[in-house]
Design a protein around this motif. Structure first.
Motif, mmCIF file in Angstrom:
data_model
loop_
_atom_site.group_PDB
_atom_site.id
_atom_site.type_symbol
_atom_site.label_atom_id
_atom_site.label_comp_id
_atom_site.label_asym_id
_atom_site.label_seq_id
_atom_site.Cartn_x
_atom_site.Cartn_y
_atom_site.Cartn_z
ATOM 1 N N THR A 1 0.837 -1.197 0.000
ATOM 2 C CA THR A 1 0.000 0.000 0.000
ATOM 3 C C THR A 1 0.875 1.252 0.000
ATOM 4 O OG1 THR A 1 -0.061 0.202 2.402
ATOM 5 C CG2 THR A 1 -1.772 -1.198 1.366
ATOM 6 N N GLU A 2 0.246 2.355 -0.266
ATOM 7 C CA GLU A 2 0.945 3.634 -0.241
ATOM 8 C C GLU A 2 1.608 3.853 1.123
ATOM 9 O OE1 GLU A 2 -0.051 8.174 -1.608
ATOM 10 O OE2 GLU A 2 -1.628 7.096 -0.539
ATOM 11 N N SER B 1 1.377 5.667 -8.636
ATOM 12 C CA SER B 1 0.585 6.890 -8.511
ATOM 13 C C SER B 1 0.273 7.492 -9.882
ATOM 14 C CB SER B 1 1.320 7.938 -7.672
ATOM 15 O OG SER B 1 1.466 7.512 -6.346
ATOM 16 N N PHE C 1 -3.448 0.333 -9.346
ATOM 17 C CA PHE C 1 -4.038 -0.313 -8.163
ATOM 18 C C PHE C 1 -4.543 0.773 -7.212
ATOM 19 C CE2 PHE C 1 -0.617 -3.056 -9.778
ATOM 20 C CZ PHE C 1 -1.358 -4.180 -10.097
ATOM 21 N N PRO C 2 -5.617 1.459 -7.571
ATOM 22 C CA PRO C 2 -6.084 2.601 -6.770
ATOM 23 C C PRO C 2 -6.509 2.234 -5.351
ATOM 24 C CG PRO C 2 -7.691 2.033 -8.459
ATOM 25 C CD PRO C 2 -6.469 1.209 -8.723
ATOM 26 N N ASP C 3 -6.794 0.956 -5.120
ATOM 27 C CA ASP C 3 -7.149 0.533 -3.761
ATOM 28 C C ASP C 3 -5.921 0.512 -2.856
ATOM 29 O OD1 ASP C 3 -6.352 -1.588 -5.504
ATOM 30 O OD2 ASP C 3 -6.959 -3.060 -3.992
ATOM 31 N N ARG C 4 -4.731 0.389 -3.439
ATOM 32 C CA ARG C 4 -3.491 0.371 -2.656
ATOM 33 C C ARG C 4 -2.732 1.696 -2.752
ATOM 34 N NH1 ARG C 4 -3.028 -5.051 -4.979
ATOM 35 N NH2 ARG C 4 -1.426 -4.300 -6.384
ATOM 36 N N PRO D 1 -3.480 5.411 -4.527
ATOM 37 C CA PRO D 1 -4.392 6.230 -5.334
ATOM 38 C C PRO D 1 -3.661 6.913 -6.498
ATOM 39 C CG PRO D 1 -4.494 6.849 -3.007
ATOM 40 C CD PRO D 1 -3.370 5.873 -3.164
ATOM 41 N N ARG D 2 -4.386 7.090 -7.596
ATOM 42 C CA ARG D 2 -3.819 7.765 -8.760
ATOM 43 C C ARG D 2 -3.629 9.245 -8.425
ATOM 44 N NH1 ARG D 2 -3.442 10.352 -13.112
ATOM 45 N NH2 ARG D 2 -3.163 9.653 -15.215
#
Length: 183
Positions: free
Chosen positions: A14-15, A42, A47-50, A52-53
């Motif tokens: 994740t981020e 990014s 993988f926007p769930d992990r 975000p763009r």
């Protein structure tokens, strides 16, 4: 004791996990790998769930990794500039590609440099430079390099004409799936 994660393993974090790596050991190769991964994910929004763009934040992370001489980040940023920069610096792009080729002989960077040179044949030495970079790509079995070196040997473009080499390279590129080489 856990093993150091590789780039593929970083991609599934994740981020927050990636940022924790950056903050834990900011001057390490692992931190630069995490910066690069954060930046790429990014920008792409894969993988926007992990992660975000966020293109602006992604470019920040990529530039941070580049500032630490992280080669994958430099290559990513170079192709980002080619594709998306409003006013790209061709000089900077060529310098970056040359650095990438010098360090790891990236076939993609070799082929791109060759294309830049081939697109400017009136500049002294560019025919030979194009042939040089396509030859480097061909040596690594890059279908683009194989095809164009076959064409160059056929036409004597930047290299001495050699129809035997031309035929062998074009045939190899064709067998690898390049239909244009069959022509």
């Amino acid at each position: 004791m856990t093993a150091t994660p590789n780039l593929h393993q970083l991609e599934i974090m994740t981020e927050a996990e990636l940022e924790a790596i950056v903050h834990k050991e900011p001057a390490s190769k692992l931190a630069d790998d995490a910066r690069y991964t954060l930046g790429r994910l990014s920008i792409e929004g894969s993988f926007p769930d992990r992660v975000p763009r966020n293109e602006k934040e992604g470019l920040f992370w990529i530039k941070e990794a580049v500032s630490h001489d992280h080669l994958p980040a430099l290559e990513y940023k170079t192709y980002y500039d080619i594709g998306f920069e409003k006013h790209p610096s061709i000089k900077k792009i060529v310098e970056s590609l040359e650095k990438i080729v010098k360090i790891n002989k990236s076939t993609r960077a070799c082929a791109t440099l060759a294309e830049f040179c081939a697109a400017q044949p009136t500049i002294e030495g560019n025919k030979e430079r194009a042939a040089h970079f396509y030859a480097m790509a061909a040596e690594q079995n890059c279908v683009i390099g194989l095809h164009w070196m076959g064409v160059y040997y056929m036409e004597g473009h930047g290299v001495a004409m050699n129809l035997d080499k031309s035929e062998a390279l074009l045939l190899k590129a064709h067998k690898m799936g390049n239909a244009q080489s069959a022509f």
